[in-house]
Design a protein around this motif. Structure first.
Motif, mmCIF file in Angstrom:
data_model
loop_
_atom_site.group_PDB
_atom_site.id
_atom_site.type_symbol
_atom_site.label_atom_id
_atom_site.label_comp_id
_atom_site.label_asym_id
_atom_site.label_seq_id
_atom_site.Cartn_x
_atom_site.Cartn_y
_atom_site.Cartn_z
ATOM 1 N N GLU A 49 46.360 16.710 53.188
ATOM 2 C CA GLU A 49 46.728 15.369 52.728
ATOM 3 C C GLU A 49 45.494 14.589 52.268
ATOM 4 O O GLU A 49 45.543 13.884 51.260
ATOM 5 N N CYS A 50 44.377 14.718 52.984
ATOM 6 C CA CYS A 50 43.120 14.098 52.530
ATOM 7 C C CYS A 50 42.789 14.571 51.116
ATOM 8 O O CYS A 50 42.468 13.763 50.238
ATOM 9 N N ILE A 51 42.869 15.863 50.912
ATOM 10 C CA ILE A 51 42.546 16.461 49.621
ATOM 11 C C ILE A 51 43.502 15.960 48.538
ATOM 12 O O ILE A 51 43.077 15.642 47.419
ATOM 13 N N ARG A 52 44.788 15.877 48.848
ATOM 14 C CA ARG A 52 45.762 15.373 47.873
ATOM 15 C C ARG A 52 45.401 13.946 47.455
ATOM 16 O O ARG A 52 45.390 13.606 46.268
ATOM 17 N N ARG A 53 45.054 13.117 48.421
ATOM 18 C CA ARG A 53 44.694 11.725 48.132
ATOM 19 C C ARG A 53 43.382 11.650 47.354
ATOM 20 O O ARG A 53 43.239 10.834 46.438
ATOM 21 N N ILE A 54 42.428 12.491 47.711
ATOM 22 C CA ILE A 54 41.147 12.539 46.999
ATOM 23 C C ILE A 54 41.367 12.923 45.543
ATOM 24 O O ILE A 54 40.819 12.301 44.632
ATOM 25 N N GLU A 55 42.179 13.960 45.313
ATOM 26 C CA GLU A 55 42.450 14.388 43.936
ATOM 27 C C GLU A 55 43.048 13.253 43.108
ATOM 28 O O GLU A 55 42.670 13.048 41.953
ATOM 29 N N ALA A 56 43.981 12.503 43.685
ATOM 30 C CA ALA A 56 44.613 11.396 42.967
ATOM 31 C C ALA A 56 43.596 10.302 42.636
ATOM 32 O O ALA A 56 43.570 9.784 41.511
ATOM 33 N N LEU A 57 42.735 9.959 43.589
ATOM 34 C CA LEU A 57 41.717 8.936 43.337
ATOM 35 C C LEU A 57 40.677 9.417 42.330
ATOM 36 O O LEU A 57 40.238 8.648 41.473
ATOM 37 N N LEU A 58 40.272 10.674 42.435
ATOM 38 C CA LEU A 58 39.318 11.214 41.466
ATOM 39 C C LEU A 58 39.891 11.157 40.053
ATOM 40 O O LEU A 58 39.204 10.757 39.108
ATOM 41 N N GLU A 59 41.147 11.536 39.913
ATOM 42 C CA GLU A 59 41.785 11.485 38.594
ATOM 43 C C GLU A 59 41.809 10.050 38.075
ATOM 44 O O GLU A 59 41.483 9.792 36.913
ATOM 45 N N GLU A 60 42.172 9.115 38.926
ATOM 46 C CA GLU A 60 42.206 7.713 38.515
ATOM 47 C C GLU A 60 40.825 7.215 38.104
ATOM 48 O O GLU A 60 40.689 6.398 37.198
ATOM 49 N N ALA A 61 39.796 7.739 38.752
ATOM 50 C CA ALA A 61 38.416 7.337 38.444
ATOM 51 C C ALA A 61 37.858 8.047 37.214
ATOM 52 O O ALA A 61 36.733 7.787 36.807
ATOM 53 N N GLY A 62 38.630 8.966 36.632
ATOM 54 C CA GLY A 62 38.142 9.722 35.482
ATOM 55 C C GLY A 62 37.266 10.882 35.891
ATOM 56 O O GLY A 62 36.422 11.339 35.126
ATOM 57 N N SER A 63 37.472 11.389 37.103
ATOM 58 C CA SER A 63 36.652 12.462 37.646
ATOM 59 C C SER A 63 37.547 13.626 38.075
ATOM 60 O O SER A 63 38.734 13.660 37.750
ATOM 61 N N SER A 64 36.969 14.577 38.788
ATOM 62 C CA SER A 64 37.723 15.746 39.264
ATOM 63 C C SER A 64 36.953 16.386 40.416
ATOM 64 O O SER A 64 35.798 16.054 40.672
ATOM 65 N N LYS A 65 37.603 17.335 41.070
ATOM 66 C CA LYS A 65 36.931 18.022 42.180
ATOM 67 C C LYS A 65 35.718 18.823 41.701
ATOM 68 O O LYS A 65 34.792 19.048 42.462
ATOM 69 N N GLU A 66 35.703 19.205 40.447
ATOM 70 C CA GLU A 66 34.538 19.909 39.896
ATOM 71 C C GLU A 66 33.342 18.988 39.729
ATOM 72 O O GLU A 66 32.216 19.453 39.573
ATOM 73 N N GLN A 67 33.564 17.676 39.762
ATOM 74 C CA GLN A 67 32.492 16.706 39.573
ATOM 75 C C GLN A 67 32.057 16.035 40.880
ATOM 76 O O GLN A 67 31.266 15.095 40.852
ATOM 77 N N MET A 68 32.559 16.540 42.016
ATOM 78 C CA MET A 68 32.127 15.960 43.293
ATOM 79 C C MET A 68 30.638 16.215 43.494
ATOM 80 O O MET A 68 30.154 17.317 43.252
ATOM 81 N N LEU A 69 29.934 15.195 43.924
ATOM 82 C CA LEU A 69 28.506 15.289 44.193
ATOM 83 C C LEU A 69 28.237 15.478 45.686
ATOM 84 O O LEU A 69 27.411 16.292 46.077
ATOM 85 N N GLN A 70 28.935 14.695 46.500
ATOM 86 C CA GLN A 70 28.705 14.726 47.940
ATOM 87 C C GLN A 70 30.012 14.407 48.662
ATOM 88 O O GLN A 70 30.788 13.568 48.213
ATOM 89 N N VAL A 71 30.218 15.082 49.787
ATOM 90 C CA VAL A 71 31.364 14.796 50.653
ATOM 91 C C VAL A 71 30.859 14.717 52.086
ATOM 92 O O VAL A 71 30.111 15.591 52.542
ATOM 93 N N VAL A 72 31.264 13.656 52.771
ATOM 94 C CA VAL A 72 30.986 13.509 54.202
ATOM 95 C C VAL A 72 32.328 13.657 54.907
ATOM 96 O O VAL A 72 33.292 12.963 54.580
ATOM 97 N N ILE A 73 32.384 14.568 55.850
ATOM 98 C CA ILE A 73 33.610 14.837 56.593
ATOM 99 C C ILE A 73 33.381 14.484 58.051
ATOM 100 O O ILE A 73 32.398 14.920 58.655
ATOM 101 N N TRP A 74 34.298 13.701 58.596
ATOM 102 C CA TRP A 74 34.275 13.374 60.015
ATOM 103 C C TRP A 74 35.467 14.024 60.680
ATOM 104 O O TRP A 74 36.597 13.882 60.215
ATOM 105 N N LEU A 75 35.216 14.757 61.747
ATOM 106 C CA LEU A 75 36.267 15.339 62.568
ATOM 107 C C LEU A 75 36.296 14.629 63.910
ATOM 108 O O LEU A 75 35.247 14.305 64.472
ATOM 109 N N ALA A 76 37.487 14.404 64.436
ATOM 110 C CA ALA A 76 37.596 13.808 65.761
ATOM 111 C C ALA A 76 37.108 14.779 66.829
ATOM 112 O O ALA A 76 36.646 14.365 67.890
ATOM 113 N N ASP A 77 37.167 16.082 66.511
ATOM 114 C CA ASP A 77 36.738 17.114 67.457
ATOM 115 C C ASP A 77 36.168 18.289 66.668
ATOM 116 O O ASP A 77 36.878 18.904 65.867
ATOM 117 N N MET A 78 34.910 18.614 66.892
ATOM 118 C CA MET A 78 34.277 19.720 66.158
ATOM 119 C C MET A 78 34.938 21.066 66.453
ATOM 120 O O MET A 78 34.745 22.028 65.712
#
Length: 114
Positions: A40-69
């Motif tokens: 679901e995170c990825i689905r939402r990210i894809e939608a926002l990237l598209e709206e921003a004129g970007s794509s997953k191929e243009q991601m520069l940096q991702v910070v991921i937080w997990l509640a439990d490693m």
């Protein structure tokens, strides 16, 4: 010039500046499995990237937080299947107490746009 999209009092969902799009943290649906929250995170990210004129191929940096490693492998199984080969962003992943206890993963993306 700075362009803000979906701006409320607390935050904007997208901020664009000088060829870079900054997305606010994305989470999945509460109480879903780590894999489903990641999808679901990825689905939402894809939608926002598209709206921003970007794509997953243009991601520069991702910070991921997990509640439990302990959920690292489950999240990565979904992540690895999604990231395009040859386009992996710089990435960090750590453990943090998230906004609500039922949330297991949050992703923050910075991407280039055309």
């Amino acid at each position: 010039m700075i362009k803000r999209l979906h701006t409320g009092q607390r935050m904007s969902k997208i901020v664009k500046h000088n060829g870079t799009a900054y997305l606010c943290g994305q989470v999945g649906n509460a109480d879903d499995s780590v894999a489903d929250q990641t999808r679901e995170c990825i689905r939402r990210i894809e939608a926002l990237l598209e709206e921003a004129g970007s794509s997953k191929e243009q991601m520069l940096q991702v910070v991921i937080w997990l509640a439990d490693m302990a959920d690292f492998a489950e999240m990565n199984a979904v992540w690895d299947a999604w990231v395009p080969e040859g386009h992996a962003p710089a990435r960090a992943c750590g453990e943090a107490k998230l906004a609500r206890p039922e949330l297991k993963v949050e992703m923050i993306v910075t991407a280039a746009y055309d």
